[in-house]
Design a protein around this motif. Structure first.
Motif, PDB file in Angstrom:
ATOM      1  N   THR A 198     -44.892  43.372   1.909  1.00 30.89           N
ATOM      2  CA  THR A 198     -46.274  42.886   1.873  1.00 30.89           C
ATOM      3  C   THR A 198     -46.637  42.385   0.469  1.00 30.89           C
ATOM      4  O   THR A 198     -47.150  41.280   0.304  1.00 30.89           O
ATOM      5  CB  THR A 198     -47.235  44.032   2.276  1.00 30.89           C
ATOM      6  OG1 THR A 198     -46.804  44.560   3.519  1.00 30.89           O
ATOM      7  CG2 THR A 198     -48.675  43.545   2.375  1.00 30.89           C
ATOM      8  N   SER A 252     -51.567  44.502 -11.220  1.00 28.46           N
ATOM      9  CA  SER A 252     -52.049  45.890 -11.280  1.00 28.46           C
ATOM     10  C   SER A 252     -51.793  46.437 -12.686  1.00 28.46           C
ATOM     11  O   SER A 252     -50.998  45.871 -13.444  1.00 28.46           O
ATOM     12  CB  SER A 252     -51.266  46.712 -10.249  1.00 28.46           C
ATOM     13  OG  SER A 252     -51.428  48.097 -10.444  1.00 28.46           O
ATOM     14  N   LYS A 290     -45.527  45.477  -8.007  1.00 25.90           N
ATOM     15  CA  LYS A 290     -46.504  44.879  -8.928  1.00 25.90           C
ATOM     16  C   LYS A 290     -45.836  44.444 -10.232  1.00 25.90           C
ATOM     17  O   LYS A 290     -46.294  43.504 -10.880  1.00 25.90           O
ATOM     18  CB  LYS A 290     -47.658  45.848  -9.187  1.00 25.90           C
ATOM     19  CG  LYS A 290     -48.524  46.110  -7.950  1.00 25.90           C
ATOM     20  CD  LYS A 290     -49.215  44.836  -7.441  1.00 25.90           C
ATOM     21  CE  LYS A 290     -50.149  45.116  -6.273  1.00 25.90           C
ATOM     22  NZ  LYS A 290     -50.871  43.913  -5.810  1.00 25.90           N
ATOM     23  N   ILE A 319     -60.298  50.213  -9.486  1.00 23.28           N
ATOM     24  CA  ILE A 319     -61.425  49.628  -8.765  1.00 23.28           C
ATOM     25  C   ILE A 319     -61.668  50.486  -7.517  1.00 23.28           C
ATOM     26  O   ILE A 319     -60.706  50.833  -6.804  1.00 23.28           O
ATOM     27  CB  ILE A 319     -61.103  48.170  -8.337  1.00 23.28           C
ATOM     28  CG1 ILE A 319     -60.482  47.357  -9.492  1.00 23.28           C
ATOM     29  CG2 ILE A 319     -62.338  47.489  -7.761  1.00 23.28           C
ATOM     30  CD1 ILE A 319     -61.356  47.112 -10.683  1.00 23.28           C
TER      31      ILE A 319
HETATM   32  P1  NAP Z   1     -58.061  47.219   0.204  1.00 23.68           P
HETATM   33  O1  NAP Z   1     -59.531  47.212   0.413  1.00 23.68           O
HETATM   34  O2  NAP Z   1     -57.210  48.141   0.989  1.00 23.68           O
HETATM   35  O3  NAP Z   1     -57.569  45.714   0.405  1.00 23.68           O
HETATM   36  C1  NAP Z   1     -56.298  45.353   0.837  1.00 23.68           C
HETATM   37  C2  NAP Z   1     -56.448  44.137   1.711  1.00 23.68           C
HETATM   38  O4  NAP Z   1     -55.147  43.711   2.143  1.00 23.68           O
HETATM   39  C3  NAP Z   1     -57.254  44.436   2.958  1.00 23.68           C
HETATM   40  O5  NAP Z   1     -58.106  43.372   3.251  1.00 23.68           O
HETATM   41  C4  NAP Z   1     -56.189  44.616   4.010  1.00 23.68           C
HETATM   42  O6  NAP Z   1     -56.656  44.309   5.300  1.00 23.68           O
HETATM   43  C5  NAP Z   1     -55.164  43.606   3.553  1.00 23.68           C
HETATM   44  N1  NAP Z   1     -53.861  43.920   4.105  1.00 23.68           N
HETATM   45  C6  NAP Z   1     -53.126  45.039   3.910  1.00 23.68           C
HETATM   46  N2  NAP Z   1     -51.998  44.974   4.621  1.00 23.68           N
HETATM   47  C7  NAP Z   1     -52.020  43.790   5.289  1.00 23.68           C
HETATM   48  C8  NAP Z   1     -51.143  43.166   6.197  1.00 23.68           C
HETATM   49  N3  NAP Z   1     -49.979  43.730   6.579  1.00 23.68           N
HETATM   50  N4  NAP Z   1     -51.478  41.956   6.678  1.00 23.68           N
HETATM   51  C9  NAP Z   1     -52.632  41.370   6.317  1.00 23.68           C
HETATM   52  N5  NAP Z   1     -53.517  41.923   5.463  1.00 23.68           N
HETATM   53  C10 NAP Z   1     -53.203  43.118   4.959  1.00 23.68           C
HETATM   54  O7  NAP Z   1     -57.721  47.521  -1.294  1.00 23.68           O
HETATM   55  P2  NAP Z   1     -57.949  46.673  -2.648  1.00 23.68           P
HETATM   56  O8  NAP Z   1     -57.999  47.657  -3.727  1.00 23.68           O
HETATM   57  O9  NAP Z   1     -59.067  45.724  -2.491  1.00 23.68           O
HETATM   58  O10 NAP Z   1     -56.572  45.905  -2.776  1.00 23.68           O
HETATM   59  C11 NAP Z   1     -56.486  44.492  -2.921  1.00 23.68           C
HETATM   60  C12 NAP Z   1     -55.368  44.143  -3.873  1.00 23.68           C
HETATM   61  O11 NAP Z   1     -55.711  44.640  -5.179  1.00 23.68           O
HETATM   62  C13 NAP Z   1     -54.028  44.782  -3.522  1.00 23.68           C
HETATM   63  O12 NAP Z   1     -52.981  43.876  -3.793  1.00 23.68           O
HETATM   64  C14 NAP Z   1     -53.966  45.960  -4.472  1.00 23.68           C
HETATM   65  O13 NAP Z   1     -52.660  46.353  -4.733  1.00 23.68           O
HETATM   66  C15 NAP Z   1     -54.630  45.364  -5.689  1.00 23.68           C
HETATM   67  N6  NAP Z   1     -55.105  46.313  -6.691  1.00 23.68           N
HETATM   68  C16 NAP Z   1     -56.085  47.206  -6.415  1.00 23.68           C
HETATM   69  C17 NAP Z   1     -56.526  48.060  -7.422  1.00 23.68           C
HETATM   70  C18 NAP Z   1     -57.620  49.051  -7.206  1.00 23.68           C
HETATM   71  O14 NAP Z   1     -57.886  49.842  -8.129  1.00 23.68           O
HETATM   72  N7  NAP Z   1     -58.294  49.069  -6.079  1.00 23.68           N
HETATM   73  C19 NAP Z   1     -55.951  48.000  -8.683  1.00 23.68           C
HETATM   74  C20 NAP Z   1     -54.947  47.077  -8.920  1.00 23.68           C
HETATM   75  C21 NAP Z   1     -54.535  46.233  -7.917  1.00 23.68           C
HETATM   76  P3  NAP Z   1     -57.297  45.490   6.217  1.00 23.68           P
HETATM   77  O15 NAP Z   1     -58.354  46.164   5.393  1.00 23.68           O
HETATM   78  O16 NAP Z   1     -57.805  44.754   7.400  1.00 23.68           O
HETATM   79  O17 NAP Z   1     -56.146  46.425   6.519  1.00 23.68           O
END
Ligand code: NAP
Length: 251
Positions: free
Chosen positions: A114, A143, A160, A189
């Motif tokens: 993914t 990240s 990442k 976040i």
């Molecule tokens: P999140 O709300 O869980 O967002 C992840 C998104 O990816 C959701 O919309 C999810 O859809 C989608 N997704 C996951 N698996 C999928 C699949 N197999 N097919 C299609 N869509 C898929 O978490 P987030 O924190 O916003 O994460 C977004 C990005 O930011 C990620 O790459 C994460 O690694 C990165 N990130 C986050 C943080 C943090 O602190 N939150 C820090 C660094 C990087 P559904 O919700 O419908 O499953």
């Protein structure tokens, strides 16, 4: 100056735009003028409603980003619907937590497929369109674990770290086509991805105590960096990984 950040009429494709950071970025790009394709594996009515309330167009595309079989069709559908593709935001991502001595092959493959494999092949398909168009912007969501090791998340750290490398390689090869490839490295976040950490009393205190801004970030905190990297304001920025982390890495 304002015009430098204007994205009126641009077409942005954002993966994982239903929740969290992807939703925040999709909405921020629409606020700056974009029409948006939101790609994900579940409908995203809130994102759609907000973007359409701004007078922008929104198209939902159903895709499981752990597989690569629909990636070309996603790009083809975007171009068929809107005529072009200006901005790709590779945001969809997952995390699996397990001690390194127990870490399963499934938790390795699901995350790498993914976060890393689909990110590359979607970027490749988008870049072919952007080259033919005369340019474009690719923004990868990296990240803190593009820089650090982390704990209990080995496949996530691997993916990442790879995102950082892919960003720099693609920036090198695609700059000559006027395609800028950059990444945003969010700090901590508050989203579904970090819910387990926020609920862990020990880890949440440890994390917060290291953030100079003294708060967890929100998806809205990513909007400015995304608009910058999507706009002509960043036309000479290539292969950069922009930390939006409340100062975490500086600590
Ligand atoms: P999140 O709300 O869980 O967002 C992840 C998104 O990816 C959701 O919309 C999810 O859809 C989608 N997704 C996951 N698996 C999928 C699949 N197999 N097919 C299609 N869509 C898929 O978490 P987030 O924190 O916003 O994460 C977004 C990005 O930011 C990620 O790459 C994460 O690694 C990165 N990130 C986050 C943080 C943090 O602190 N939150 C820090 C660094 C990087 P559904 O919700 O419908 O499953």
């Amino acid at each position: 100056m304002t015009n430098l950040f204007n994205l009126d009429g641009k077409i942005a494709l954002v993966t994982g735009a239903r929740t969290g950071i992807g939703r925040g970025i999709a909405e921020g790009l629409a606020e700056a003028g974009c029409n948006v394709v939101g790609a994900g594996h579940a409908e995203m009515p809130e994102t759609k409603q907000y973007i359409e309330s701004l007078g922008r167009k929104f198209l939902y595309y159903d895709i499981d980003m752990s597989k690569q079989d629909k990636i070309q069709d996603l790009v083809d559908t975007t171009v068929k619907t809107f005529g072009r593709l200006d901005i790709l935001v590779n945001n969809a991502g997952i995390i699996r937590r397990e001690d390194v001595l127990e870490f399963s092959e499934k938790n390795w493959d699901d995350v790498i497929n993914t976060n890393q494999k689909s990110l590359f092949f979607l970027s490749q398909a988008a870049a072919r369109v952007m080259k033919a168009q005369g340019g474009g912007k690719i923004i990868n969501i990296a990240s803190m674990l593009s820089f650090q090791g982390g704990i209990r998340v080995v496949s996530y750290t691997a993916s990442k770290s790879a995102v950082a490398g892919i960003t720099k390689l693609m920036a090198n090869e695609l700059a000559k086509y006027n395609i800028q490839v950059n990444a945003i490295a969010p700090g901590y976040i508050a989203t579904n991805n970090t819910d387990a950490l926020i609920k862990d009393p020990k880890r949440s205190v440890e994390i917060l105590s290291r953030i100079p801004a003294d708060r967890w970030g929100t998806p809205e905190d990513l909007k400015g960096a995304a608009v910058f990297l999507a706009s002509q304001a960043s036309n000479y920025v290539n292969g950069h990984i922009l930390a939006v982390d409340g100062g975490w890495l500086a600590r």
